[in-house]
Design a protein around this motif. Structure first.
Motif, PDB file in Angstrom:
ATOM      1  N   UNK A   1      59.036  -4.068 -26.606  1.00 42.17           N
ATOM      2  CA  UNK A   1      58.316  -3.580 -25.063  1.00 42.17           C
ATOM      3  C   UNK A   1      58.338  -2.320 -24.868  1.00 42.17           C
ATOM      4  N   UNK A   2      57.104  -1.623 -24.865  1.00 44.90           N
ATOM      5  CA  UNK A   2      57.185  -0.158 -24.471  1.00 44.90           C
ATOM      6  C   UNK A   2      56.615   0.008 -22.997  1.00 44.90           C
ATOM      7  N   UNK A   3      57.176   0.746 -22.176  1.00 40.79           N
ATOM      8  CA  UNK A   3      56.882   0.976 -20.887  1.00 40.79           C
ATOM      9  C   UNK A   3      56.724   2.422 -20.743  1.00 40.79           C
ATOM     10  N   UNK A   4      55.634   2.828 -19.556  1.00 41.21           N
ATOM     11  CA  UNK A   4      55.505   4.058 -19.021  1.00 41.21           C
ATOM     12  C   UNK A   4      56.146   4.184 -17.817  1.00 41.21           C
ATOM     13  N   UNK A   5      56.730   5.405 -17.584  1.00 42.88           N
ATOM     14  CA  UNK A   5      57.397   5.338 -16.412  1.00 42.88           C
ATOM     15  C   UNK A   5      56.718   6.876 -15.545  1.00 42.88           C
ATOM     16  N   UNK A   6      56.412   6.582 -14.302  1.00 43.57           N
ATOM     17  CA  UNK A   6      55.573   7.427 -13.632  1.00 43.57           C
ATOM     18  C   UNK A   6      55.939   7.472 -12.113  1.00 43.57           C
ATOM     19  N   UNK A  13      50.939   9.647   2.906  1.00 47.17           N
ATOM     20  CA  UNK A  13      52.316   9.147   3.579  1.00 47.17           C
ATOM     21  C   UNK A  13      52.957  10.636   4.278  1.00 47.17           C
ATOM     22  N   UNK A  14      52.525  11.665   4.044  1.00 45.97           N
ATOM     23  CA  UNK A  14      53.028  12.818   4.271  1.00 45.97           C
ATOM     24  C   UNK A  14      52.819  13.129   5.911  1.00 45.97           C
ATOM     25  N   UNK A  15      53.799  13.179   6.437  1.00 41.61           N
ATOM     26  CA  UNK A  15      53.841  13.262   8.026  1.00 41.61           C
ATOM     27  C   UNK A  15      54.331  14.732   8.497  1.00 41.61           C
ATOM     28  N   UNK A  16      54.140  15.359   9.294  1.00 43.80           N
ATOM     29  CA  UNK A  16      54.297  16.767   9.742  1.00 43.80           C
ATOM     30  C   UNK A  16      55.749  17.041   9.410  1.00 43.80           C
ATOM     31  N   UNK A  17      56.075  17.870   8.499  1.00 43.61           N
ATOM     32  CA  UNK A  17      57.633  18.118   8.394  1.00 43.61           C
ATOM     33  C   UNK A  17      58.246  17.323   7.422  1.00 43.61           C
ATOM     34  N   UNK A  18      57.584  16.146   6.814  1.00 45.38           N
ATOM     35  CA  UNK A  18      58.159  15.110   5.949  1.00 45.38           C
ATOM     36  C   UNK A  18      57.416  15.443   4.600  1.00 45.38           C
ATOM     37  N   UNK A  19      58.441  14.601   3.714  1.00 46.21           N
ATOM     38  CA  UNK A  19      57.946  15.010   2.143  1.00 46.21           C
ATOM     39  C   UNK A  19      56.991  13.834   1.900  1.00 46.21           C
ATOM     40  N   UNK A  20      56.935  12.550   2.837  1.00 50.10           N
ATOM     41  CA  UNK A  20      56.130  11.288   2.194  1.00 50.10           C
ATOM     42  C   UNK A  20      56.936  10.506   1.594  1.00 50.10           C
ATOM     43  N   UNK A  21      56.204   9.454   1.200  1.00 49.73           N
ATOM     44  CA  UNK A  21      56.770   8.217   0.548  1.00 49.73           C
ATOM     45  C   UNK A  21      56.743   8.624  -0.907  1.00 49.73           C
ATOM     46  N   UNK A  22      57.747   8.438  -1.808  1.00 53.03           N
ATOM     47  CA  UNK A  22      57.705   8.788  -3.119  1.00 53.03           C
ATOM     48  C   UNK A  22      58.201   7.316  -4.013  1.00 53.03           C
ATOM     49  N   UNK A  23      57.396   7.100  -4.851  1.00 52.12           N
ATOM     50  CA  UNK A  23      57.659   5.926  -5.462  1.00 52.12           C
ATOM     51  C   UNK A  23      57.752   6.207  -7.088  1.00 52.12           C
ATOM     52  N   UNK A  24      58.572   5.433  -7.878  1.00 48.92           N
ATOM     53  CA  UNK A  24      58.612   5.445  -9.214  1.00 48.92           C
ATOM     54  C   UNK A  24      58.268   4.069  -9.985  1.00 48.92           C
ATOM     55  N   UNK A  25      57.552   4.174 -10.727  1.00 50.92           N
ATOM     56  CA  UNK A  25      57.222   2.753 -11.466  1.00 50.92           C
ATOM     57  C   UNK A  25      57.174   2.700 -12.985  1.00 50.92           C
ATOM     58  N   UNK A  26      57.609   1.518 -13.447  1.00 50.00           N
ATOM     59  CA  UNK A  26      57.377   1.359 -14.822  1.00 50.00           C
ATOM     60  C   UNK A  26      56.496   0.480 -15.035  1.00 50.00           C
ATOM     61  N   UNK A  27      55.387   1.004 -16.132  1.00 53.85           N
ATOM     62  CA  UNK A  27      54.192   0.131 -16.232  1.00 53.85           C
ATOM     63  C   UNK A  27      54.173  -0.408 -17.631  1.00 53.85           C
ATOM     64  N   UNK A  28      53.670  -1.459 -17.798  1.00 58.46           N
ATOM     65  CA  UNK A  28      53.208  -1.960 -19.060  1.00 58.46           C
ATOM     66  C   UNK A  28      52.016  -1.333 -19.812  1.00 58.46           C
ATOM     67  N   UNK A  29      51.936  -1.478 -20.918  1.00 64.60           N
ATOM     68  CA  UNK A  29      50.543  -0.588 -21.680  1.00 64.60           C
ATOM     69  C   UNK A  29      49.489  -1.188 -20.963  1.00 64.60           C
ATOM     70  N   UNK A  30      49.364  -2.050 -20.375  1.00 61.08           N
ATOM     71  CA  UNK A  30      48.013  -2.574 -19.904  1.00 61.08           C
ATOM     72  C   UNK A  30      47.927  -2.226 -18.479  1.00 61.08           C
ATOM     73  N   UNK A  32      49.830  -2.843 -15.821  1.00 59.16           N
ATOM     74  CA  UNK A  32      50.528  -3.661 -14.757  1.00 59.16           C
ATOM     75  C   UNK A  32      51.803  -3.195 -14.639  1.00 59.16           C
ATOM     76  N   UNK A  33      52.381  -3.124 -13.329  1.00 61.92           N
ATOM     77  CA  UNK A  33      53.616  -2.880 -13.117  1.00 61.92           C
ATOM     78  C   UNK A  33      54.817  -3.832 -13.440  1.00 61.92           C
TER      79      UNK A  33
END
Length: 65
Positions: A1-6, A13-30, A32-33
């Motif tokens: 199985x091969x996954x891509x990570x992004x 999501x970025x508010x004044x003075x904040x960095x916002x919401x950061x997500x990391x996901x592993x995705x299948x070739x098609x 899907x998360x």
């Protein structure tokens, strides 16, 4: 199985003075998360891959002679 990570910051999501919401996901070739989690803005994608996939730490490949 091969996954891509992004990693991405969620648009809007970025508010004044904040960095916002950061997500990391592993995705299948098609596209899907397979797994996704929120991470800190300064985290490195490489260091969060193993916990994202449910492994406590990366496995090292052993060479057999």
């Amino acid at each position: 199985m091969h996954l891509t990570v992004d990693g991405k910051r969620l648009r809007g999501s970025r508010a004044a003075g904040a960095d916002g919401v950061h997500l990391i996901a592993a995705l299948h070739a098609d596209g899907t998360i397979a797994a996704q989690r929120q991470v800190s803005a300064d985290s490195n994608e490489i260091t969060v891959v193993a916990p994202l996939l449910g492994h406590p730490r990366p496995h090292r490949r052993r060479h057999h002679h």
